[in-house]
Design a protein around this motif. Structure first.
Motif, PDB file in Angstrom:
ATOM      1  N   MET A 214       0.920  -1.159  -0.114  1.00 29.41           N
ATOM      2  CA  MET A 214       0.097   0.195   0.045  1.00 29.41           C
ATOM      3  C   MET A 214       0.855   1.331  -0.031  1.00 29.41           C
ATOM      4  O   MET A 214       0.674   2.386  -0.726  1.00 29.41           O
ATOM      5  N   VAL A 215       1.933   1.343   0.661  1.00 31.38           N
ATOM      6  CA  VAL A 215       2.917   2.590   0.916  1.00 31.38           C
ATOM      7  C   VAL A 215       3.663   2.593  -0.560  1.00 31.38           C
ATOM      8  O   VAL A 215       3.828   3.598  -1.004  1.00 31.38           O
ATOM      9  N   GLN A 216       3.771   1.338  -1.114  1.00 33.94           N
ATOM     10  CA  GLN A 216       4.464   1.525  -2.327  1.00 33.94           C
ATOM     11  C   GLN A 216       3.861   1.969  -3.530  1.00 33.94           C
ATOM     12  O   GLN A 216       4.346   3.032  -4.219  1.00 33.94           O
ATOM     13  N   GLY A 217       2.514   1.766  -3.363  1.00 36.21           N
ATOM     14  CA  GLY A 217       1.577   2.616  -4.339  1.00 36.21           C
ATOM     15  C   GLY A 217       1.491   4.090  -4.062  1.00 36.21           C
ATOM     16  O   GLY A 217       1.645   4.667  -4.891  1.00 36.21           O
ATOM     17  N   TRP A 218       1.597   4.517  -2.884  1.00 35.96           N
ATOM     18  CA  TRP A 218       1.738   5.909  -2.341  1.00 35.96           C
ATOM     19  C   TRP A 218       3.186   6.306  -3.075  1.00 35.96           C
ATOM     20  O   TRP A 218       3.091   7.415  -3.865  1.00 35.96           O
ATOM     21  N   ASN A 219       4.263   5.666  -2.781  1.00 38.52           N
ATOM     22  CA  ASN A 219       5.434   6.214  -3.480  1.00 38.52           C
ATOM     23  C   ASN A 219       5.465   6.217  -4.806  1.00 38.52           C
ATOM     24  O   ASN A 219       6.237   7.315  -5.164  1.00 38.52           O
ATOM     25  N   ASN A 220       4.985   5.234  -5.647  1.00 39.79           N
ATOM     26  CA  ASN A 220       5.263   5.304  -6.973  1.00 39.79           C
ATOM     27  C   ASN A 220       3.927   5.807  -7.845  1.00 39.79           C
ATOM     28  O   ASN A 220       3.967   5.947  -8.845  1.00 39.79           O
ATOM     29  N   ASP A 221       3.196   6.529  -6.837  1.00 36.40           N
ATOM     30  CA  ASP A 221       2.004   7.324  -7.588  1.00 36.40           C
ATOM     31  C   ASP A 221       0.880   6.442  -8.239  1.00 36.40           C
ATOM     32  O   ASP A 221       0.459   6.695  -9.373  1.00 36.40           O
ATOM     33  N   PHE A 222       1.091   5.061  -7.808  1.00 32.05           N
ATOM     34  CA  PHE A 222       0.201   4.037  -8.344  1.00 32.05           C
ATOM     35  C   PHE A 222       0.462   3.926  -9.817  1.00 32.05           C
ATOM     36  O   PHE A 222      -0.547   3.970 -10.823  1.00 32.05           O
ATOM     37  N   ALA A 223       1.784   3.784 -10.050  1.00 26.58           N
ATOM     38  CA  ALA A 223       2.180   3.658 -11.656  1.00 26.58           C
ATOM     39  C   ALA A 223       1.761   2.272 -12.050  1.00 26.58           C
ATOM     40  O   ALA A 223       1.762   2.117 -13.429  1.00 26.58           O
ATOM     41  N   TRP A 224       1.687   1.213 -11.310  1.00 32.43           N
ATOM     42  CA  TRP A 224       1.547  -0.124 -11.699  1.00 32.43           C
ATOM     43  C   TRP A 224       0.236  -0.376 -12.399  1.00 32.43           C
ATOM     44  O   TRP A 224      -0.858  -0.037 -11.853  1.00 32.43           O
ATOM     45  N   ALA A 225       0.229  -1.026 -13.650  1.00 30.39           N
ATOM     46  CA  ALA A 225      -0.947  -1.209 -14.431  1.00 30.39           C
ATOM     47  C   ALA A 225      -1.755  -2.391 -13.710  1.00 30.39           C
ATOM     48  O   ALA A 225      -1.406  -2.887 -13.088  1.00 30.39           O
ATOM     49  N   GLU A 226      -3.018  -2.391 -13.891  1.00 30.34           N
ATOM     50  CA  GLU A 226      -4.112  -3.370 -13.413  1.00 30.34           C
ATOM     51  C   GLU A 226      -4.772  -3.875 -14.892  1.00 30.34           C
ATOM     52  O   GLU A 226      -5.172  -3.248 -15.830  1.00 30.34           O
ATOM     53  N   THR A 227      -5.218  -5.157 -14.368  1.00 29.37           N
ATOM     54  CA  THR A 227      -5.968  -5.936 -15.663  1.00 29.37           C
ATOM     55  C   THR A 227      -7.654  -5.592 -15.367  1.00 29.37           C
ATOM     56  O   THR A 227      -7.983  -4.943 -14.451  1.00 29.37           O
ATOM     57  N   SER A 228      -8.279  -5.740 -16.265  1.00 27.74           N
ATOM     58  CA  SER A 228      -9.796  -5.651 -16.421  1.00 27.74           C
ATOM     59  C   SER A 228     -10.210  -6.349 -15.251  1.00 27.74           C
ATOM     60  O   SER A 228     -11.490  -5.831 -14.511  1.00 27.74           O
ATOM     61  N   GLN A 229      -9.779  -7.521 -14.898  1.00 29.16           N
ATOM     62  CA  GLN A 229     -10.237  -8.175 -13.729  1.00 29.16           C
ATOM     63  C   GLN A 229      -9.945  -7.645 -12.462  1.00 29.16           C
ATOM     64  O   GLN A 229     -10.857  -7.652 -11.721  1.00 29.16           O
ATOM     65  N   GLU A 230      -8.953  -7.327 -12.272  1.00 26.60           N
ATOM     66  CA  GLU A 230      -8.643  -6.344 -11.075  1.00 26.60           C
ATOM     67  C   GLU A 230      -9.630  -5.100 -10.868  1.00 26.60           C
ATOM     68  O   GLU A 230     -10.186  -4.705  -9.918  1.00 26.60           O
ATOM     69  N   THR A 231      -9.647  -4.358 -12.063  1.00 27.11           N
ATOM     70  CA  THR A 231     -10.714  -3.155 -12.008  1.00 27.11           C
ATOM     71  C   THR A 231     -12.061  -3.843 -11.656  1.00 27.11           C
ATOM     72  O   THR A 231     -12.364  -2.864 -10.580  1.00 27.11           O
ATOM     73  N   ASP A 232     -12.515  -4.808 -12.155  1.00 23.98           N
ATOM     74  CA  ASP A 232     -13.906  -5.230 -11.618  1.00 23.98           C
ATOM     75  C   ASP A 232     -13.980  -5.685 -10.236  1.00 23.98           C
ATOM     76  O   ASP A 232     -14.841  -5.290  -9.513  1.00 23.98           O
ATOM     77  N   ALA A 233     -12.751  -6.089  -9.918  1.00 21.87           N
ATOM     78  CA  ALA A 233     -12.769  -6.445  -8.378  1.00 21.87           C
ATOM     79  C   ALA A 233     -12.585  -5.432  -7.611  1.00 21.87           C
ATOM     80  O   ALA A 233     -13.437  -5.466  -6.528  1.00 21.87           O
ATOM     81  N   ILE A 234     -11.934  -4.374  -7.980  1.00 21.14           N
ATOM     82  CA  ILE A 234     -12.010  -3.351  -7.191  1.00 21.14           C
ATOM     83  C   ILE A 234     -13.465  -2.626  -6.976  1.00 21.14           C
ATOM     84  O   ILE A 234     -13.885  -2.231  -6.025  1.00 21.14           O
ATOM     85  N   SER A 235     -14.109  -2.478  -8.062  1.00 21.62           N
ATOM     86  CA  SER A 235     -15.392  -1.955  -8.135  1.00 21.62           C
ATOM     87  C   SER A 235     -16.239  -2.709  -7.364  1.00 21.62           C
ATOM     88  O   SER A 235     -17.455  -2.053  -6.905  1.00 21.62           O
ATOM     89  N   ALA A 236     -16.264  -3.964  -7.285  1.00 20.85           N
ATOM     90  CA  ALA A 236     -17.065  -4.813  -6.546  1.00 20.85           C
ATOM     91  C   ALA A 236     -16.757  -4.833  -4.833  1.00 20.85           C
ATOM     92  O   ALA A 236     -17.657  -5.276  -4.090  1.00 20.85           O
ATOM     93  N   LEU A 237     -15.791  -4.179  -4.608  1.00 20.55           N
ATOM     94  CA  LEU A 237     -15.584  -3.956  -3.154  1.00 20.55           C
ATOM     95  C   LEU A 237     -16.670  -3.379  -2.219  1.00 20.55           C
ATOM     96  O   LEU A 237     -16.948  -2.198  -2.682  1.00 20.55           O
TER      97      LEU A 237
END
Length: 611
Positions: A214-237
């Motif tokens: 989580m902290v790494q995400g803040w550090n790299n400004d959420f640079a890592w890409a996500e798949t559509s499966q991950e995007t859908d999973a985040i939306s479903a939380l």
């Protein structure tokens, strides 16, 4: 008593020899002293410095790690020396490093931790069989990133306590700047999310790693890409603010999964504030979030108190300011403090001492385009308390970041003002030295910006300038001409997708240029590198013409010692700084010399008034 006297005498002989450059003799005496007193960490540290001077980089790193592994009462000197070592050299022999020693270094204040972060992750990727296997399988296509990430989570206990602590510290204290490690950790992140984070509160190692990611995400400004499966999973939380503040564990788990991918302010509405922190559980989760939320609150407060000189009116300045308001650059966490006199010793290798004699007394320094303040704070510590530094920038968000970091680092001889370089005359101040690195080429007319700065430079003043090389950045121009280039104003999602496409392209393509850049690995730096709102490049010939027109004297490029030595070999008749004509010829032979930028010193030499 005799033994202590003998050790002291040996150390004294060693130091005396080291001072006159007799490093082989110094090493021999330090070795003898250590044989008599193996627990003396000062002896090992001093021997490490000597071994580095002898070019024995692995041995120097090993000695520094030995010091740090023994957890000295004051680890700063060893950690700082190790950081500088890793900045200049890559230590491929993993046997000389240890997770425990690296962890101590990563917990040391006032040290630049990014080089240690990179060395730690490199060590892990070569020394841990599971980690190494995961990287290999992704690269070969045997496993997807998700599959390799699940395998790592399943074998996390095999890391060992020291290795796990070091991994988490690396993720918290720096930015992952390795494509192999990024891909594996992207898979670990996906595994946590797509498996519902079900092991987070049952396995302490999984939970601590998730917090670090989580902290790494803040550090790299959420640079890592996500798949559509991950995007859908985040939306479903399902994340209800009230349930989170009631310490509901399923909601907390869902929040943590979302925070691996999204800024905190986007997860619940209204965003969590300082007053919400006391009720969150568990404790480590609360403490990690508190640090980020307090930092954001400090920046919001700092932004309101920054004075402004003039109002932004130039069209290009307004466009660039919007970019940096939305994405302050760079996001940094630590600053390397210079030893007293180090800057003067460095400049003494490029120019006569009277060029920078003003640094020995009270002087005025301008940082023109300071961004988030990292260079300003490094300069403030390098120049010392006699220097009065003023740092200006067009982005209030960036200045707020700089102000908070200055307070945290207890740097008091620098002040921050919002101003356009075009309005610098309104400051009504004159400066002995002006730094303007990586700024002028983002203006509508870099020459006009430079001339504005000259209007407030004292006679015989120095300038430190950074400009993009047209030769070195040819690959970037090729990318911008490609049909899939998303454009400077693209969304963060489009920027991540584009970055991912470059990451997966074969070497030897135009993408190679940006993948080799250290700015590739965080979204704000990636935008600055590839997706900037305004950028120009220049040639050495154009710089030479400008210097001639304005009565400025070239005083040398800031380059690695190896490059300077290669230049001296090819142009032995050149003065220490060389001439711009010689450097233009050198760049033709070595077109990637200035991949970062032309970073150089000039001196003003005003013509005497006519009688």
């Amino acid at each position: 008593m005799r033994k202590r006297e003998s050790i002291a005498q040996l150390a004294e002989h060693a130091l005396r020899l080291a001072q006159v450059g007799e490093f082989e003799g110094a090493a021999a005496f330090f070795e003898q002293a250590i044989a008599l007193d193996a627990g003396n960490l000062d002896l090992r540290y001093n021997l490490a410095v000597v071994e580095e001077n002898l070019g024995h980089i692995g041995k120097a790193a090993s000695l520094l790690i030995q010091v740090l592994q023994r957890k000295p009462a004051s680890p700063f000197a060893a950690a700082s020396q190790l950081s500088r070592l890793f900045t200049r050299y890559r230590v491929d022999d993993g046997a000389v490093l240890t997770a425990a020693g690296l962890s101590t270094a990563l917990q040391t204040r006032d040290v630049a931790l990014q080089p240690i972060t990179e060395a730690g992750l490199q060590w892990l990727s070569t020394q841990n069989a599971d980690w190494r296997d995961g990287i290999r399988r992704i690269a070969s296509g045997e496993k997807s990133e998700l599959e390799a990430g699940r395998a790592i989570l399943g074998k996390l206990r095999h890391l060992g306590r020291a290795e796990h602590e070091m991994l988490c510290l690396c993720l918290r204290e720096g930015i992952v700047k390795s494509i192999d490690n990024e891909r594996l950790l992207t898979g670990v992140r996906a595994a946590i999310l797509l498996d519902g984070g079900r092991t987070l509160f049952d396995d302490r190692d999984h939970f601590n790693l998730a917090l670090a990611l989580m902290v790494q995400g803040w550090n790299n400004d959420f640079a890592w890409a996500e798949t559509s499966q991950e995007t859908d999973a985040i939306s479903a939380l399902e994340i209800e603010r009230a349930a989170l503040l009631a310490a509901d564990m399923p909601t907390t788990r869902a929040f943590l999964c979302a925070a691996l991918y999204r800024p905190l302010e986007e997860i619940v509405s209204p965003p969590l504030g300082v007053d919400d922190m006391r009720v969150l559980k568990p404790k480590s989760f609360r403490e990690t979030l508190s640090a980020q939320i307090l930092e954001r609150a400090d920046r919001d407060a700092a932004a309101k108190s920054i004075p402004a000189v003039g109002a932004l009116s130039d069209a290009t300045s307004l466009k660039v300011a919007r970019q940096y308001e939305a994405s302050p650059y760079p996001r940094w966490k630590t600053v390397q403090r210079s030893a007293p006199g180090a800057l003067q010793r460095y400049l003494g290798r490029l120019m006569p001492a009277d060029c920078f004699a003003f640094m020995d007394k009270e002087c005025d320094v301008l940082i023109a385009g300071c961004g988030t303040g990292q260079q300003a704070l490094m300069s403030a510590t390098a120049h010392g308390p006699k220097a009065r530094l003023l740092a200006i920038d067009i982005s209030r968000a960036s200045l707020a970041y700089a102000g908070v970091m200055a307070a945290r680092e207890k740097v008091t001889n620098v002040s921050f003002v919002q101003a356009d370089i075009l309005d610098v005359a309104r400051l009504e101040r004159r400066f002995d030295l002006i730094y303007c690195v990586g700024v002028l080429h983002h203006m509508a007319d870099w020459r006009a910006g430079w001339r504005a700065l000259l209007s407030c430079l004292k006679p015989s003043g120095l300038m430190n300038i950074g400009l993009y090389s047209a030769t070195a950045r040819q690959g970037l121009r090729d990318l911008r001409d490609h049909p899939d280039y998303p454009g400077a104003g693209c969304t963060d999602s489009a920027a991540r997708i584009y970055r991912r496409s470059l990451l997966l392209r074969d070497d030897g393509t135009a993408a190679s240029y940006v993948k080799q850049s250290r700015d590739f690995y965080a979204l704000n730096t990636f935008r600055d590198l590839v997706l900037h709102e305004s950028e120009a490049t220049v040639t050495i010939e154009e710089i030479a013409q400008f210097l001639d027109d304005e009565g400025l004297v070239f005083r040398g490029f800031a380059l690695d010692a190896n490059v300077l030595q290669e230049f001296a070999t090819l142009f032995p008749a050149a003065a220490p700084a060389g001439t711009l004509a010689d450097w233009a010829a050198f760049e033709l032979l070595k077109p990637h010399t200035f991949d970062g930028m032309y970073y150089f010193w000039v001196e003003r030499q005003d013509k005497p008034a006519a009688e």
